[in-house]
Design an enzyme around this catalytic site. Sequence first.
Site, PDB file in Angstrom:
ATOM      1  N   HIS A  54      37.013  38.703  37.550  1.00 41.09           N
ATOM      2  CA  HIS A  54      38.036  39.219  36.638  1.00 41.09           C
ATOM      3  C   HIS A  54      39.234  38.283  36.575  1.00 41.09           C
ATOM      4  O   HIS A  54      39.511  37.546  37.518  1.00 41.09           O
ATOM      5  CB  HIS A  54      38.533  40.589  37.118  1.00 41.09           C
ATOM      6  CG  HIS A  54      37.443  41.593  37.256  1.00 41.09           C
ATOM      7  ND1 HIS A  54      37.523  42.642  38.142  1.00 41.09           N
ATOM      8  CD2 HIS A  54      36.247  41.727  36.636  1.00 41.09           C
ATOM      9  CE1 HIS A  54      36.429  43.379  38.050  1.00 41.09           C
ATOM     10  NE2 HIS A  54      35.641  42.843  37.151  1.00 41.09           N
TER      11      HIS A  54
ATOM     12  N   ASN B 247      48.083  46.645  43.915  1.00 38.93           N
ATOM     13  CA  ASN B 247      46.936  47.489  43.617  1.00 38.93           C
ATOM     14  C   ASN B 247      46.081  47.614  44.863  1.00 38.93           C
ATOM     15  O   ASN B 247      46.000  46.677  45.659  1.00 38.93           O
ATOM     16  CB  ASN B 247      46.084  46.865  42.497  1.00 38.93           C
ATOM     17  CG  ASN B 247      46.880  46.614  41.242  1.00 38.93           C
ATOM     18  OD1 ASN B 247      47.614  47.458  40.780  1.00 38.93           O
ATOM     19  ND2 ASN B 247      46.729  45.432  40.685  1.00 38.93           N
TER      20      ASN B 247
ATOM     21  N   TYR C  39      45.632  43.986  46.409  1.00 42.92           N
ATOM     22  CA  TYR C  39      45.961  42.904  45.489  1.00 42.92           C
ATOM     23  C   TYR C  39      47.458  42.960  45.207  1.00 42.92           C
ATOM     24  O   TYR C  39      47.949  43.954  44.704  1.00 42.92           O
ATOM     25  CB  TYR C  39      45.317  43.084  44.117  1.00 42.92           C
ATOM     26  CG  TYR C  39      43.906  43.554  44.002  1.00 42.92           C
ATOM     27  CD1 TYR C  39      42.952  42.731  43.417  1.00 42.92           C
ATOM     28  CD2 TYR C  39      43.510  44.826  44.397  1.00 42.92           C
ATOM     29  CE1 TYR C  39      41.651  43.157  43.236  1.00 42.92           C
ATOM     30  CE2 TYR C  39      42.207  45.259  44.233  1.00 42.92           C
ATOM     31  CZ  TYR C  39      41.279  44.422  43.648  1.00 42.92           C
ATOM     32  OH  TYR C  39      39.991  44.849  43.475  1.00 42.92           O
TER      33      TYR C  39
ATOM     34  N   ASP D  48      31.138  44.568  34.433  1.00 45.20           N
ATOM     35  CA  ASP D  48      30.676  43.409  35.186  1.00 45.20           C
ATOM     36  C   ASP D  48      29.226  43.063  34.867  1.00 45.20           C
ATOM     37  O   ASP D  48      28.845  41.892  34.884  1.00 45.20           O
ATOM     38  CB  ASP D  48      30.862  43.635  36.689  1.00 45.20           C
ATOM     39  CG  ASP D  48      32.333  43.645  37.076  1.00 45.20           C
ATOM     40  OD1 ASP D  48      33.162  43.106  36.311  1.00 45.20           O
ATOM     41  OD2 ASP D  48      32.661  44.195  38.137  1.00 45.20           O
TER      42      ASP D  48
ATOM     43  N   LYS E 191      47.319  36.234  42.299  1.00 42.04           N
ATOM     44  CA  LYS E 191      47.091  37.372  43.199  1.00 42.04           C
ATOM     45  C   LYS E 191      47.135  36.894  44.640  1.00 42.04           C
ATOM     46  O   LYS E 191      46.685  35.795  44.957  1.00 42.04           O
ATOM     47  CB  LYS E 191      45.706  37.985  42.944  1.00 42.04           C
ATOM     48  CG  LYS E 191      45.500  38.532  41.554  1.00 42.04           C
ATOM     49  CD  LYS E 191      44.058  38.976  41.371  1.00 42.04           C
ATOM     50  CE  LYS E 191      43.811  39.424  39.944  1.00 42.04           C
ATOM     51  NZ  LYS E 191      42.397  39.686  39.699  1.00 42.04           N
TER      52      LYS E 191
END
Length: 181
Positions: free
Chosen positions: A62, A49, A132, A170, A72
């Site tokens: 997250h 990503n 990511y 958020d 990740k």
Amino acid sequence: MKIKETPLKDCYIIEPTIFEDDRGYFFEKYNEAKFEELTGMNGHFVQDNISKSSYGVLRGLHLQKGEHAQAKLVSCLEGKVWDVAVDLREDSPSFGKWFGIELTAENKLQLYVPRGFGHGFSVLSETAVFSYKCDNFYSKESEGAVKFDDPELDIDWKISTEEAVLSEKDKTAPLFSEKNY
């Protein structure tokens, strides 16, 4: 490739070996066999990503929960970010602790964030392009979050709360004590 431990269990800084000459530079961004040899962790990634953000954007904290949990490998391809990982594994010696590192296009560092961690970053440059690599596919139903400014975690995001540009998700994320992880 060099691996540096962080204060968080199983969370690593990846430093590439860079070959430079008058034409520019070359480096191997990722090598699964080397990563697994140096960390002992599974380094098989299935989804990449990219996000682009402007100064003050804060994305996080997250995570993906349950069977869709993700490790990740993150890096900054353009600009500069303050990257933060929080250990949310209740059985870990570093549970509830956070680690931050400046990732930039210039330093080419990467951070490996294992499954069971919350992750986020704040943009410190005019713009930033963030990468990511994920070891599991994204699932909207498995999203988890922790409020970025939770006083119990006391994370220094390197920008003021007033400067932070946040998504609605958020802004309304649950507190660490609410265990949405």
